[in-house]
Design a protein around this motif. Sequence first.
Motif, PDB file in Angstrom:
ATOM      1  N   HIS A  33       8.974  12.128 -44.490  1.00 10.51           N
ATOM      2  CA  HIS A  33       7.484  12.148 -43.710  1.00 10.51           C
ATOM      3  C   HIS A  33       6.335  12.708 -42.663  1.00 10.51           C
ATOM      4  CE1 HIS A  33       7.938   7.746 -45.572  1.00 10.51           C
ATOM      5  NE2 HIS A  33       9.370   7.907 -44.752  1.00 10.51           N
ATOM      6  N   PHE A  34       7.559  14.022 -42.208  1.00 14.94           N
ATOM      7  CA  PHE A  34       6.713  14.801 -41.842  1.00 14.94           C
ATOM      8  C   PHE A  34       6.605  16.260 -42.472  1.00 14.94           C
ATOM      9  CE2 PHE A  34       7.027  19.066 -39.633  1.00 14.94           C
ATOM     10  CZ  PHE A  34       6.690  18.464 -38.052  1.00 14.94           C
ATOM     11  N   GLN A  36       4.213  16.662 -44.422  1.00 17.57           N
ATOM     12  CA  GLN A  36       3.325  15.826 -45.563  1.00 17.57           C
ATOM     13  C   GLN A  36       2.288  16.343 -45.115  1.00 17.57           C
ATOM     14  OE1 GLN A  36       3.464  11.761 -46.717  1.00 17.57           O
ATOM     15  NE2 GLN A  36       5.838  12.060 -46.997  1.00 17.57           N
ATOM     16  N   SER A  38      -0.885  14.571 -45.135  1.00 15.51           N
ATOM     17  CA  SER A  38      -1.274  13.263 -44.296  1.00 15.51           C
ATOM     18  C   SER A  38      -0.788  13.554 -42.946  1.00 15.51           C
ATOM     19  CB  SER A  38      -1.183  12.418 -45.236  1.00 15.51           C
ATOM     20  OG  SER A  38       0.390  11.881 -44.867  1.00 15.51           O
ATOM     21  N   ASN A  39       0.446  14.542 -43.043  1.00 14.06           N
ATOM     22  CA  ASN A  39       0.683  14.370 -41.493  1.00 14.06           C
ATOM     23  C   ASN A  39      -0.174  15.169 -40.600  1.00 14.06           C
ATOM     24  OD1 ASN A  39       2.409  12.999 -39.308  1.00 14.06           O
ATOM     25  ND2 ASN A  39       4.294  14.773 -39.781  1.00 14.06           N
ATOM     26  N   ASN A  42      -2.967  14.337 -39.406  1.00 10.84           N
ATOM     27  CA  ASN A  42      -2.492  13.794 -37.998  1.00 10.84           C
ATOM     28  C   ASN A  42      -2.676  14.349 -37.667  1.00 10.84           C
ATOM     29  OD1 ASN A  42      -2.720  10.830 -38.916  1.00 10.84           O
ATOM     30  ND2 ASN A  42      -0.481  10.686 -39.562  1.00 10.84           N
ATOM     31  N   ASN A  45      -5.845  16.068 -36.487  1.00 12.53           N
ATOM     32  CA  ASN A  45      -6.688  15.383 -35.381  1.00 12.53           C
ATOM     33  C   ASN A  45      -6.170  14.744 -34.109  1.00 12.53           C
ATOM     34  OD1 ASN A  45      -8.555  13.606 -35.608  1.00 12.53           O
ATOM     35  ND2 ASN A  45      -7.391  11.931 -36.652  1.00 12.53           N
ATOM     36  N   GLN A  46      -5.503  14.361 -33.832  1.00 12.43           N
ATOM     37  CA  GLN A  46      -4.565  14.615 -32.306  1.00 12.43           C
ATOM     38  C   GLN A  46      -4.930  16.133 -31.646  1.00 12.43           C
ATOM     39  OE1 GLN A  46      -0.341  13.091 -33.731  1.00 12.43           O
ATOM     40  NE2 GLN A  46      -1.233  11.108 -34.416  1.00 12.43           N
ATOM     41  N   PHE A 161     -14.158  13.284 -42.007  1.00  6.60           N
ATOM     42  CA  PHE A 161     -13.707  14.180 -42.525  1.00  6.60           C
ATOM     43  C   PHE A 161     -14.332  15.240 -43.128  1.00  6.60           C
ATOM     44  CE2 PHE A 161     -10.624  10.842 -41.267  1.00  6.60           C
ATOM     45  CZ  PHE A 161      -9.877  11.261 -41.187  1.00  6.60           C
ATOM     46  N   ARG A 282       4.642  15.436 -29.885  1.00  3.24           N
ATOM     47  CA  ARG A 282       4.765  14.201 -29.165  1.00  3.24           C
ATOM     48  C   ARG A 282       4.179  13.220 -30.938  1.00  3.24           C
ATOM     49  NH1 ARG A 282       0.224  15.030 -25.367  1.00  3.24           N
ATOM     50  NH2 ARG A 282       2.089  15.082 -23.361  1.00  3.24           N
ATOM     51  N   ASN A 283       3.862  14.167 -32.545  1.00  9.12           N
ATOM     52  CA  ASN A 283       3.986  13.939 -33.512  1.00  9.12           C
ATOM     53  C   ASN A 283       5.076  13.440 -33.841  1.00  9.12           C
ATOM     54  OD1 ASN A 283       4.586  14.561 -36.425  1.00  9.12           O
ATOM     55  ND2 ASN A 283       2.867  13.232 -36.434  1.00  9.12           N
ATOM     56  N   ASN A 286       7.147  10.423 -32.311  1.00  5.32           N
ATOM     57  CA  ASN A 286       7.106   8.870 -32.606  1.00  5.32           C
ATOM     58  C   ASN A 286       8.004   8.924 -34.470  1.00  5.32           C
ATOM     59  OD1 ASN A 286       5.664   8.119 -30.883  1.00  5.32           O
ATOM     60  ND2 ASN A 286       3.425   9.125 -31.055  1.00  5.32           N
ATOM     61  N   ILE A 287       7.161   9.894 -35.232  1.00  2.00           N
ATOM     62  CA  ILE A 287       8.350   9.723 -36.938  1.00  2.00           C
ATOM     63  C   ILE A 287       9.868   9.418 -37.137  1.00  2.00           C
ATOM     64  CG2 ILE A 287       8.232  10.829 -38.927  1.00  2.00           C
ATOM     65  CD1 ILE A 287       5.514  10.822 -39.156  1.00  2.00           C
TER      66      ILE A 287
ATOM     67  N   TYR C 230       6.102   1.388 -29.548  1.00  2.00           N
ATOM     68  CA  TYR C 230       5.804   2.734 -28.864  1.00  2.00           C
ATOM     69  C   TYR C 230       4.973   2.485 -27.489  1.00  2.00           C
ATOM     70  CZ  TYR C 230       7.866   4.031 -33.305  1.00  2.00           C
ATOM     71  OH  TYR C 230       8.659   4.507 -33.921  1.00  2.00           O
ATOM     72  N   LYS C 237      -6.922   5.782 -27.252  1.00  2.00           N
ATOM     73  CA  LYS C 237      -6.770   7.072 -27.822  1.00  2.00           C
ATOM     74  C   LYS C 237      -4.933   7.644 -28.255  1.00  2.00           C
ATOM     75  CE  LYS C 237      -7.625  11.913 -29.373  1.00  2.00           C
ATOM     76  NZ  LYS C 237      -6.218  12.372 -28.800  1.00  2.00           N
ATOM     77  N   MET C 240      -4.263   5.107 -30.820  1.00  2.00           N
ATOM     78  CA  MET C 240      -4.361   5.493 -32.066  1.00  2.00           C
ATOM     79  C   MET C 240      -3.892   6.396 -32.504  1.00  2.00           C
ATOM     80  SD  MET C 240      -8.122   7.225 -32.775  1.00  2.00           S
ATOM     81  CE  MET C 240      -8.239   9.391 -33.322  1.00  2.00           C
ATOM     82  N   ASP C 241      -3.415   7.902 -31.661  1.00  2.00           N
ATOM     83  CA  ASP C 241      -2.057   9.111 -31.992  1.00  2.00           C
ATOM     84  C   ASP C 241      -1.057   7.996 -31.975  1.00  2.00           C
ATOM     85  OD1 ASP C 241      -4.466  10.004 -31.500  1.00  2.00           O
ATOM     86  OD2 ASP C 241      -3.067  11.445 -29.596  1.00  2.00           O
ATOM     87  N   VAL C 242      -0.431   7.002 -31.691  1.00  2.00           N
ATOM     88  CA  VAL C 242       0.624   6.525 -31.896  1.00  2.00           C
ATOM     89  C   VAL C 242       0.573   5.560 -33.745  1.00  2.00           C
ATOM     90  CG1 VAL C 242       2.338   4.741 -31.369  1.00  2.00           C
ATOM     91  CG2 VAL C 242       1.262   5.747 -30.200  1.00  2.00           C
ATOM     92  N   ALA C 244      -1.232   6.498 -35.693  1.00  2.00           N
ATOM     93  CA  ALA C 244      -1.086   7.280 -37.302  1.00  2.00           C
ATOM     94  C   ALA C 244      -0.150   7.559 -37.674  1.00  2.00           C
ATOM     95  CB  ALA C 244      -2.083   8.712 -36.921  1.00  2.00           C
ATOM     96  N   ASP C 245       0.664   8.182 -36.096  1.00  2.00           N
ATOM     97  CA  ASP C 245       1.593   8.563 -36.842  1.00  2.00           C
ATOM     98  C   ASP C 245       2.848   7.947 -37.493  1.00  2.00           C
ATOM     99  OD1 ASP C 245       1.563  11.020 -35.573  1.00  2.00           O
ATOM    100  OD2 ASP C 245       2.596  10.792 -32.969  1.00  2.00           O
ATOM    101  N   ILE C 246       2.633   6.234 -36.626  1.00  2.00           N
ATOM    102  CA  ILE C 246       3.374   5.688 -37.033  1.00  2.00           C
ATOM    103  C   ILE C 246       2.918   4.650 -39.026  1.00  2.00           C
ATOM    104  CG2 ILE C 246       4.874   3.061 -37.093  1.00  2.00           C
ATOM    105  CD1 ILE C 246       5.174   5.274 -34.688  1.00  2.00           C
ATOM    106  N   GLN C 248       2.212   7.368 -40.594  1.00  2.00           N
ATOM    107  CA  GLN C 248       2.877   8.570 -41.407  1.00  2.00           C
ATOM    108  C   GLN C 248       3.933   7.732 -42.096  1.00  2.00           C
ATOM    109  OE1 GLN C 248       1.485  10.806 -42.694  1.00  2.00           O
ATOM    110  NE2 GLN C 248       3.300  11.622 -43.658  1.00  2.00           N
ATOM    111  N   SER C 249       5.400   7.659 -40.442  1.00  2.00           N
ATOM    112  CA  SER C 249       6.686   7.269 -41.262  1.00  2.00           C
ATOM    113  C   SER C 249       6.397   6.097 -42.349  1.00  2.00           C
ATOM    114  CB  SER C 249       6.924   7.669 -39.605  1.00  2.00           C
ATOM    115  OG  SER C 249       6.764   7.054 -38.750  1.00  2.00           O
TER     116      SER C 249
END
Lengths: 319, 312, 364
Positions: A33-34, A36, A38-39, A42, A45-46, A161, A282-283, A286-287, C230, C237, C240-242, C244-246, C248-249
């Motif tokens: 999923h990393f 991609q 869409s990631n 993300n 955006n962050q 966007f 950070r992303n 979580n991923i 998480y 904020k 929101m970031d967390v 978005a990441d989840i 995704q995964s």
Amino acid sequence: MRKVQQFFQTSVYSGPVLAIIIFGVALALYSPHFLQVSNFVNISNQIAINIIIAVGMTILIISGGIDLSVGANVALTGVLVTLYFRGAPGGGSVLIGIAIGITCGALLGLINGLIVSVLKAPPFIATLGTSGVFRGIALVLSGGRPLMGVNEGFIRVFSGFVGRVPLQFIIALGIVLVGFITLNHLKIGRIAQATGGNERCVRTSGIRVERYKVILYVITGVLAAIGGMVLTSMMAVAEPIAGQFYELDAVAVVVMGGTLMQGGKGTVIGTLLGAVLLGIVRNGLNIIGVPANYQQLFVGLIILIAVVAGNRNKDRATQ
Amino acid sequence: MGNMFARSIQRYRGVIATLVLINIIFSFASEYYMTMYNIMNILDHSAISIILSVGMVFVLATGGIDLSIGSTLAFTGIVAAQLFKMQVFWPAALVLAVLVGMGIGFTNGWFITHYRLQPFIVTLAMLSIVRGAALILSKGSPIVGMPESFLQVFSGPRILGNGIFIALLVAAGAAFIIEKTAYGRYIRAIGGGEEAAYVCGIRTNRITRSVYIIAGALATVSSFLFMAGMNAAEPIAGLTTEWMEAIAAPIIGGNSLDGGRAYILGAVIGVLILSCIRSGLNMMGVGQHYQQIAIGAVIICAVLIDSLRKDK
Amino acid sequence: MNLNRVRILVLVTCMVVIAAGSLIAAGAQESSAAVESPRGGQVSRYNPDYGVIPVPSKKWRIGIMEKSLINDFWLDVKNGYEQAAADYGIEVEIFAAPTESDIRAQANTLEDMLGKNYDLLCVSPITDSNLLTPLAKATKMGIPIINAIDAHIDEENQQKHGIDILSLITVDFKENTRMSVRYIAEELGSEGGECIHIMGLPGGRCAEERKLGYEEEIAQYPNLTNVGVYNGEWDRKKAMDVAADILQSHPNLKAISAANDNMAMGAYQAVKNAGREGDVVITGVDATPDGISSVMNGELDATTAFFQYQLAYMSIEAAILYLEGQFDGKPTVVFGPQENWSAANLESKVADYKEMYAGLQALE
């Protein structure tokens, strides 16, 4: 190939670039999923707000200053702008809202600048003081609660966007470009670098350092205010407690990007790379689903590794 | 001796004046301020910050900074509490905890000297790492239950609540080291100019590492007071206020981020100024939000006073 | 111009502003506790078990320690205390920690408060242990204590440290997120799916309990998969970031349980950005005014309400009962009710409770 080799041996960017590649590859191998689109949407955006704030911080640190009040500035700007939108008849005008935000940021920067340069207070501690003051004012004005009622038009100006690219990231890249030009091609940028390198020398050559220092703080303040407006627009709400520790994040990516805390040397592009690296870390955590309690530990470790990696090349280049 | 006293007064007159002024204002503003109970309170609340600030003075003197002491405070507290739980003899547990604190300080110092990294970023990373470790080791909740005799030593029911006594002892020891020993001169020399110090034969790397070790050890000592005060070890101890105060107070007291100065008494007075303001505003019933503004403004005032004095 | 003269000028101005500001701020707070309509002599407003609350025989002074004053939840609590004080004609002074993680500042401020000779204290500790020492001091000084909302000083700690807690008035935090999980299970039906929890700052009682409640409850539903917990640190904020990441995964994510409304709204923004609006169930806790309007607008799906205003109001009623010597035989442990508010029942709930929440009134 030789060029690549040369880049990694000499470029100041090699540290963050190397780290980004290593973590990127590791994450891509670990999780499908990393890697991609869409990631990346993300991540961009962050990290947008951090980039916006860190650009100002980069130039300031290069000139030998620092501003720890940017986080509070983010909160206060958001609160002021939103208070205007809530108070004005018919939701207020977007332009006036933006003007209020920019003015607020410039004013807060001016206060910092005057205290630091005219009154000769050490910037680290002076801006720690103003940070408390700004945060307190934001809390008092908002009554301590999040403020809804942000103007819809305002939200469209600062977030959303363009195709699949977040508007706030485009704004951030624009600011990086402006920062790059300011630092490398404008007089104020050169004076900032010279001041950070050897302030006395600049002073002796007849340049009014104080005046330029004030301007640098104003720039940092305005950029933090833009960050505040982007945040307010992204969340559609202004919070008096927003932006906590944004100053530490900003300083961290500035240093990860190779800028010297003592001043004199540094690049805006390095800062951008630093922000990308921190964003990916950070992303990525979580991923791949690292538990909450372990995340802090890993973020710290990776910052440390990244600066060590970046530093080795710097040493080699200077030896 | 008289000469030294006069010099101290000269050096610290700005902060002493501020401290006196604040106390006069608050005595008039609130009937509850100038009471025996409250004065004891202020001293008691200052103890932890004094110990942390003293450690920070050493680091600041070399031109460094340590942002990780708040996390070190939390982590070493958790370590000690876990050892208490394993029935380790408590003074031994404290010694082990101090070693852990010194280890964290050494790691900071090693990265800073070996890789020539900037203290700000190394200790910022360490702040995150050590906090994470504290949360992992404690599973996120406070560890309650301290040995009786430990509580007796660190928060005994004496006249000067033991915390402040320990803190002043630490401060006095530090002042002695800085004023009277070669080591004290070395750290200031490094802050004044590392290369020059090196050329003069000072082993700069070793000395630089040592100040971070001192800061880590003192953060651990302050964690003992913290634990005794709370009667528990908390993974979220020292999250913000503590380490920010530990940096602000020495600078209010005339120390500099550029290094070269080591004013212990100034740091102690700086802590007292902040404690007096917090207490006074509480006594007046000023709201939390206004307090933040006031404390920020006082920090600004204090650095202005300092820069006034420097010019003369 | 002479630089020093400028500095001194700035300094003096600063100090005058601080002094004047503090006085004004202190004055403004006192005037807010003015007596309007003495209420004593009637049955308790929110807790029938308390029976009749007497008319206070004097203007009791009650010191209040909240967890913070930086979000709607604790402002609702403040409103509850102040309204009760105004109704019964007594005086309250409200203090708080600067942030919800500043455990030592809360303990120090409480110790400062002990010097002000209050007749009674209502405290909401950040953790189970951070106020033990000042509370033990309070008991030694003979000041009665009500443990109102948030972390509990349990029996063991009370005995060990010599603390007399008059009454515990709070809610079960685990139940907050259990309710969220039950709502999610119902919404997702037999299909079920993947869920996450976004927790508050690790280490605090409330954040850890809500996390546990989520984990325990979700284990009971075989068709719901817990993808993980998480950290949102109570920040919109970050949440929101967390989220978005989840998203995704875990592209099949079906539900997000956030530990408060603020973070739930952050998660909603991420869901919206990912184009998954309406596809992911999002729940919050606290029923803050913003959370409720968010449910009304169809953004959040549900929130757990637990009537913080009532709990604060009840605490003042319990205080009056005790100070008037009529607390014997009254319940000492009160766990307030909680309800799941969603689009299905929101309108009637808001109508029922509007009168008492300042925040809800503002929704009009």
